[in-house]
Design a protein around this motif. Sequence first.
Motif, mmCIF file in Angstrom:
data_model
loop_
_atom_site.group_PDB
_atom_site.id
_atom_site.type_symbol
_atom_site.label_atom_id
_atom_site.label_comp_id
_atom_site.label_asym_id
_atom_site.label_seq_id
_atom_site.Cartn_x
_atom_site.Cartn_y
_atom_site.Cartn_z
ATOM 1 N N SER A 50 0.827 -1.211 0.000
ATOM 2 C CA SER A 50 0.000 0.000 0.000
ATOM 3 C C SER A 50 0.862 1.262 0.000
ATOM 4 C CB SER A 50 -0.940 -0.009 1.205
ATOM 5 O OG SER A 50 -1.873 -1.070 1.110
ATOM 6 N N ALA A 51 2.005 1.221 0.671
ATOM 7 C CA ALA A 51 2.916 2.361 0.643
ATOM 8 C C ALA A 51 3.423 2.596 -0.782
ATOM 9 C CB ALA A 51 4.087 2.140 1.597
ATOM 10 N N GLU A 52 3.669 1.515 -1.514
ATOM 11 C CA GLU A 52 4.079 1.649 -2.908
ATOM 12 C C GLU A 52 2.955 2.236 -3.756
ATOM 13 O OE1 GLU A 52 5.225 -2.333 -3.728
ATOM 14 O OE2 GLU A 52 7.206 -2.140 -2.781
ATOM 15 N N ARG A 53 1.715 1.839 -3.484
ATOM 16 C CA ARG A 53 0.564 2.407 -4.194
ATOM 17 C C ARG A 53 0.453 3.910 -3.929
ATOM 18 N NH1 ARG A 53 -4.151 -0.102 -1.654
ATOM 19 N NH2 ARG A 53 -5.328 1.296 -3.020
ATOM 20 N N LEU A 54 0.665 4.301 -2.664
ATOM 21 C CA LEU A 54 0.602 5.719 -2.314
ATOM 22 C C LEU A 54 1.712 6.492 -3.011
ATOM 23 C CD1 LEU A 54 -0.669 7.995 -0.615
ATOM 24 C CD2 LEU A 54 0.889 7.354 1.237
ATOM 25 N N ARG A 55 2.908 5.923 -3.032
ATOM 26 C CA ARG A 55 4.036 6.570 -3.720
ATOM 27 C C ARG A 55 3.714 6.771 -5.197
ATOM 28 N NH1 ARG A 55 8.802 2.635 -4.220
ATOM 29 N NH2 ARG A 55 7.309 1.836 -5.742
ATOM 30 N N ASP A 56 3.137 5.748 -5.827
ATOM 31 C CA ASP A 56 2.802 5.847 -7.245
ATOM 32 C C ASP A 56 1.695 6.874 -7.481
ATOM 33 O OD1 ASP A 56 4.678 3.884 -7.672
ATOM 34 O OD2 ASP A 56 3.220 2.255 -7.846
ATOM 35 N N ALA A 57 0.718 6.925 -6.558
ATOM 36 C CA ALA A 57 -0.386 7.886 -6.703
ATOM 37 C C ALA A 57 0.111 9.317 -6.540
ATOM 38 C CB ALA A 57 -1.474 7.585 -5.671
ATOM 39 N N ALA A 58 1.083 9.505 -5.649
ATOM 40 C CA ALA A 58 1.607 10.857 -5.410
ATOM 41 C C ALA A 58 2.573 11.301 -6.501
ATOM 42 C CB ALA A 58 2.293 10.909 -4.048
ATOM 43 N N GLU A 84 0.314 -4.534 18.944
ATOM 44 C CA GLU A 84 -0.207 -3.413 18.163
ATOM 45 C C GLU A 84 0.869 -2.363 17.938
ATOM 46 O OE1 GLU A 84 -3.774 -0.435 19.123
ATOM 47 O OE2 GLU A 84 -4.458 -2.496 18.961
ATOM 48 N N LEU A 85 1.640 -2.066 18.983
ATOM 49 C CA LEU A 85 2.712 -1.085 18.860
ATOM 50 C C LEU A 85 3.816 -1.593 17.934
ATOM 51 C CD1 LEU A 85 3.909 1.630 19.799
ATOM 52 C CD2 LEU A 85 5.047 0.368 21.638
ATOM 53 N N SER A 86 4.102 -2.885 18.005
ATOM 54 C CA SER A 86 5.129 -3.464 17.145
ATOM 55 C C SER A 86 4.753 -3.314 15.676
ATOM 56 C CB SER A 86 5.326 -4.945 17.484
ATOM 57 O OG SER A 86 6.241 -5.552 16.591
ATOM 58 N N LEU A 87 3.486 -3.524 15.358
ATOM 59 C CA LEU A 87 3.037 -3.353 13.974
ATOM 60 C C LEU A 87 3.187 -1.893 13.525
ATOM 61 C CD1 LEU A 87 -0.135 -5.567 13.406
ATOM 62 C CD2 LEU A 87 2.039 -5.628 12.172
ATOM 63 N N LEU A 88 2.856 -0.958 14.411
ATOM 64 C CA LEU A 88 3.012 0.453 14.066
ATOM 65 C C LEU A 88 4.465 0.783 13.773
ATOM 66 C CD1 LEU A 88 2.114 3.429 13.826
ATOM 67 C CD2 LEU A 88 2.362 3.599 16.318
ATOM 68 N N THR A 89 5.373 0.341 14.616
ATOM 69 C CA THR A 89 6.784 0.683 14.420
ATOM 70 C C THR A 89 7.338 0.039 13.147
ATOM 71 O OG1 THR A 89 7.435 -1.131 15.906
ATOM 72 C CG2 THR A 89 7.216 1.049 16.875
ATOM 73 N N GLN A 90 6.918 -1.205 12.866
ATOM 74 C CA GLN A 90 7.366 -1.851 11.626
ATOM 75 C C GLN A 90 6.775 -1.157 10.398
ATOM 76 O OE1 GLN A 90 7.695 -6.357 11.696
ATOM 77 N NE2 GLN A 90 6.539 -6.037 13.597
ATOM 78 N N ALA A 94 8.677 0.718 7.181
ATOM 79 C CA ALA A 94 8.357 0.513 5.767
ATOM 80 C C ALA A 94 8.058 1.839 5.083
ATOM 81 C CB ALA A 94 7.163 -0.438 5.634
ATOM 82 N N PHE A 95 7.334 2.727 5.761
ATOM 83 C CA PHE A 95 7.031 4.041 5.179
ATOM 84 C C PHE A 95 8.321 4.814 4.906
ATOM 85 C CE2 PHE A 95 2.914 4.107 7.944
ATOM 86 C CZ PHE A 95 2.409 3.049 7.203
ATOM 87 N N GLU A 96 9.243 4.737 5.853
ATOM 88 C CA GLU A 96 10.504 5.466 5.688
ATOM 89 C C GLU A 96 11.265 4.960 4.467
ATOM 90 O OE1 GLU A 96 14.525 6.652 8.224
ATOM 91 O OE2 GLU A 96 12.979 5.386 9.149
ATOM 92 N N GLU A 97 11.312 3.643 4.324
ATOM 93 C CA GLU A 97 12.064 3.053 3.215
ATOM 94 C C GLU A 97 11.432 3.364 1.858
ATOM 95 O OE1 GLU A 97 13.006 -1.388 1.399
ATOM 96 O OE2 GLU A 97 12.487 -1.189 3.533
#
Length: 318
Positions: A50-58, A84-90, A94-97
């Motif tokens: 989904s992050a890749e989809r957002l990058r492509d859309a932007a 839940e916190l572990s998923l957020l940090t991971q 991914a967003f950063e990368e």
Amino acid sequence: MQARPTWVIGAGGLLGRAVVRELESRQIPVLTSKIQWSDPEVAIKEFRRSAERLRDAAGSGPWTIAWCAGAGVTGTSQDALDDELSLLTQALEAFEEILCNDDGQMGALFLASSAGGVYAGSSTPPFTEESPVQPLAPYGFAKLRAEAAVTEFASRTGVRSLIGRVSNLYGPGQNLQKPQGLISVFAKAHLTGAPVSVYVSLDTLRDYLFVDDASRLVTDALGRLVQPDVRPGQTVVKILASQRADTIGNLIGACRAIFKRRPLIILGASPFAKAQAHDLRLRSVVWPELDEHPVTPLAVGINNTVQEVQRLALSGQL
């Protein structure tokens, strides 16, 4: 100017669905994704896709992520909160990368936090963004850890971030299986005839925020976040609330006027009661111009919620 594509995480939840509706009403491109929260490995793969989809859309333009997800409540176990916190940090990694490898300053991120969780043990209400935080339960401490993770992510990447400390959210679409949302619980009990257990005194003060008011605040605040006076990497904390306090007794009275009978209340005891503040009045001093819109009257919001629960009951989904 082209609208920023916005990825709403948690679009199936109460707040997330309303934020999607509000964004779409403003002609803002919206992305959603189906996250399998119970399987971290699968969830992270979906975050990356989904992050890749957002990058492509932007393209080469700006983007926004609205993290409206969160299954935890006051009684949630520490292990579940840690997961839940572990998923957020991971996800942030991914967003950063994927999104920030060239220019993180193009990004904006919203995190839904909990005013009730972080101010539960604080003194001298009404609480503002300047009030010291003091959680009383693991849930509140987990929210502060999530806020810290987003703040550090923003500082590291240059993404502007907004932490919305949301008051008691209610409205059509609330998960009736979760042990929260007193207004929805009253509405369900009205239709089923079941009693409602209340574990705090009836003069307990809460700030009830109708979900459509909350989604407007989130969307307005995201627009404000990307104005020139907010610097890259800055994190802004804002309380999202009606800024109107009602006792549980007042809430029962409003329900009685709508139901035409008093809800059946059982006053009980719970080990989680000690994690509940008596007075959770809230007042925002950050970007107060966003709070100038009128809020939905409590009776109107309750009536809308009851109508939705009635619809679910008639369709056999209750």
